[in-house]
Write a protein that holds these residues in place. Sequence first.
Motif, PDB file in Angstrom:
ATOM      1  N   ILE A  10       0.830  -1.207   0.000  1.00 14.78           N
ATOM      2  CA  ILE A  10       0.000   0.000   0.000  1.00 14.78           C
ATOM      3  C   ILE A  10       0.870   1.264   0.000  1.00 14.78           C
ATOM      4  N   SER A  11       0.637   2.125  -0.999  1.00  9.63           N
ATOM      5  CA  SER A  11       1.221   3.463  -0.972  1.00  9.63           C
ATOM      6  C   SER A  11       0.094   4.477  -1.015  1.00  9.63           C
ATOM      7  N   LYS A  12       0.350   5.623  -0.361  1.00  9.01           N
ATOM      8  CA  LYS A  12      -0.633   6.710  -0.401  1.00  9.01           C
ATOM      9  C   LYS A  12       0.096   8.024  -0.617  1.00  9.01           C
ATOM     10  N   TYR A  13      -0.316   8.758  -1.640  1.00  8.60           N
ATOM     11  CA  TYR A  13       0.284  10.054  -1.941  1.00  8.60           C
ATOM     12  C   TYR A  13      -0.728  11.149  -1.703  1.00  8.60           C
ATOM     13  N   TYR A  14      -0.280  12.220  -1.080  1.00 10.87           N
ATOM     14  CA  TYR A  14      -1.096  13.430  -0.970  1.00 10.87           C
ATOM     15  C   TYR A  14      -0.454  14.504  -1.834  1.00 10.87           C
ATOM     16  N   ARG A  26       4.701   1.602   0.248  1.00 11.00           N
ATOM     17  CA  ARG A  26       4.673   0.140   0.073  1.00 11.00           C
ATOM     18  C   ARG A  26       4.561  -0.615   1.414  1.00 11.00           C
ATOM     19  N   VAL A  27       3.491  -0.348   2.104  1.00  9.93           N
ATOM     20  CA  VAL A  27       3.241  -0.996   3.399  1.00  9.93           C
ATOM     21  C   VAL A  27       2.482  -2.311   3.196  1.00  9.93           C
ATOM     22  N   LEU A  51      -4.377   3.362   9.018  1.00  6.37           N
ATOM     23  CA  LEU A  51      -5.586   2.811   9.640  1.00  6.37           C
ATOM     24  C   LEU A  51      -6.836   3.171   8.816  1.00  6.37           C
ATOM     25  N   SER A  52      -6.846   4.361   8.245  1.00 10.39           N
ATOM     26  CA  SER A  52      -7.986   4.776   7.411  1.00 10.39           C
ATOM     27  C   SER A  52      -8.106   3.904   6.164  1.00 10.39           C
ATOM     28  N   ILE A  53      -6.978   3.526   5.590  1.00  9.58           N
ATOM     29  CA  ILE A  53      -7.014   2.651   4.408  1.00  9.58           C
ATOM     30  C   ILE A  53      -7.415   1.236   4.817  1.00  9.58           C
ATOM     31  N   SER A  61      -3.400   4.886  -2.961  1.00 12.89           N
ATOM     32  CA  SER A  61      -2.969   5.269  -4.314  1.00 12.89           C
ATOM     33  C   SER A  61      -2.519   4.034  -5.073  1.00 12.89           C
ATOM     34  N   GLU A  62      -1.855   3.122  -4.360  1.00 14.66           N
ATOM     35  CA  GLU A  62      -1.390   1.865  -4.950  1.00 14.66           C
ATOM     36  C   GLU A  62      -1.522   0.757  -3.921  1.00 14.66           C
TER      37      GLU A  62
END
Length: 227
Positions: A10-14, A26-27, A51-53, A61-62
């Motif tokens: 898991i990746s998240k971009y703001y 990449r979690v 936690l939100s994801i 994002s990925e």
Amino acid sequence: MNKGLQLRNISKYYDEGSHRVAALDRVSISVAPGELVAVIGPSGSGKSTFLSIAGALLQASEGEVELNGQNITKLPDKQLSAIRLKEIGFIMQSSNLVPYLNVLDQLLLVKKMSGKVTAKDKAWAVKLLEDLGMGAKLQRFPEELSGGEKQRTAIARSLVNDPNVILADEPTASLDTKRAHEVVSLIEKEVKARQKAAIMVTHDERMLEYCNHVYRMEDGKMSLVRL
Ligand SMILES: Nc1ncnc2c1ncn2[C@@H]1O[C@H](COP(=O)(O)OP(=O)(O)O)[C@@H](O)[C@H]1O
Ligand SMILES: [Mg+2]
């Protein structure tokens, strides 16, 4: 049978003006039924985003999220809210109780949101509150409860729809040490007894003794601290 919770890469971009901030990089994590996993790490490291994801409140994002065997990564919002209600129990930093509802009605409200409340639902909620030591306080309002009692009510409420996953964000932040131990040991007990897959974000190192595994978040990267 509960198949637990898996997050893969898991990746998240703001977007911050012209540049992109990677809140998660990449979690990956897998939580089995009956397991309570801790996530620690400094402020701003990505814990709440994670936690939100995991709780289907935010899209990654990925990467992929699999909840009880179902890949929920690309589901539309409407389906995600149904899954949140049925599959996920949230316990927050402040208990987020509804001020004008008594303890029993806090639980029945969740039932009501997912259908009709039957006499059987009510009996189940009463029994659950008794199990969590709130049996004598069913008619109390949040302002008439101590911090520990509020969190016990919030724990009971998180279990109402018999979700497969429990997510707790700093559930002991507003409690003294003794109450914090009581609350986390209660979460641990229920997670084991009911075979929930649970993740708890915490700042409090003393709470780690109740957890099966400990992960650390740092700059959006997650590493295993203790198996
Ligand atoms: N909605 C948002 N928009 C832009 N940046 C955000 C948003 N939410 C969080 N961030 C940024 O992502 C990073 C991780 O934040 P967060 O997940 O809240 O960390 P933690 O819970 O560990 O304190 C921080 O740099 C934060 O500023
Ligand atoms: Mg946070």
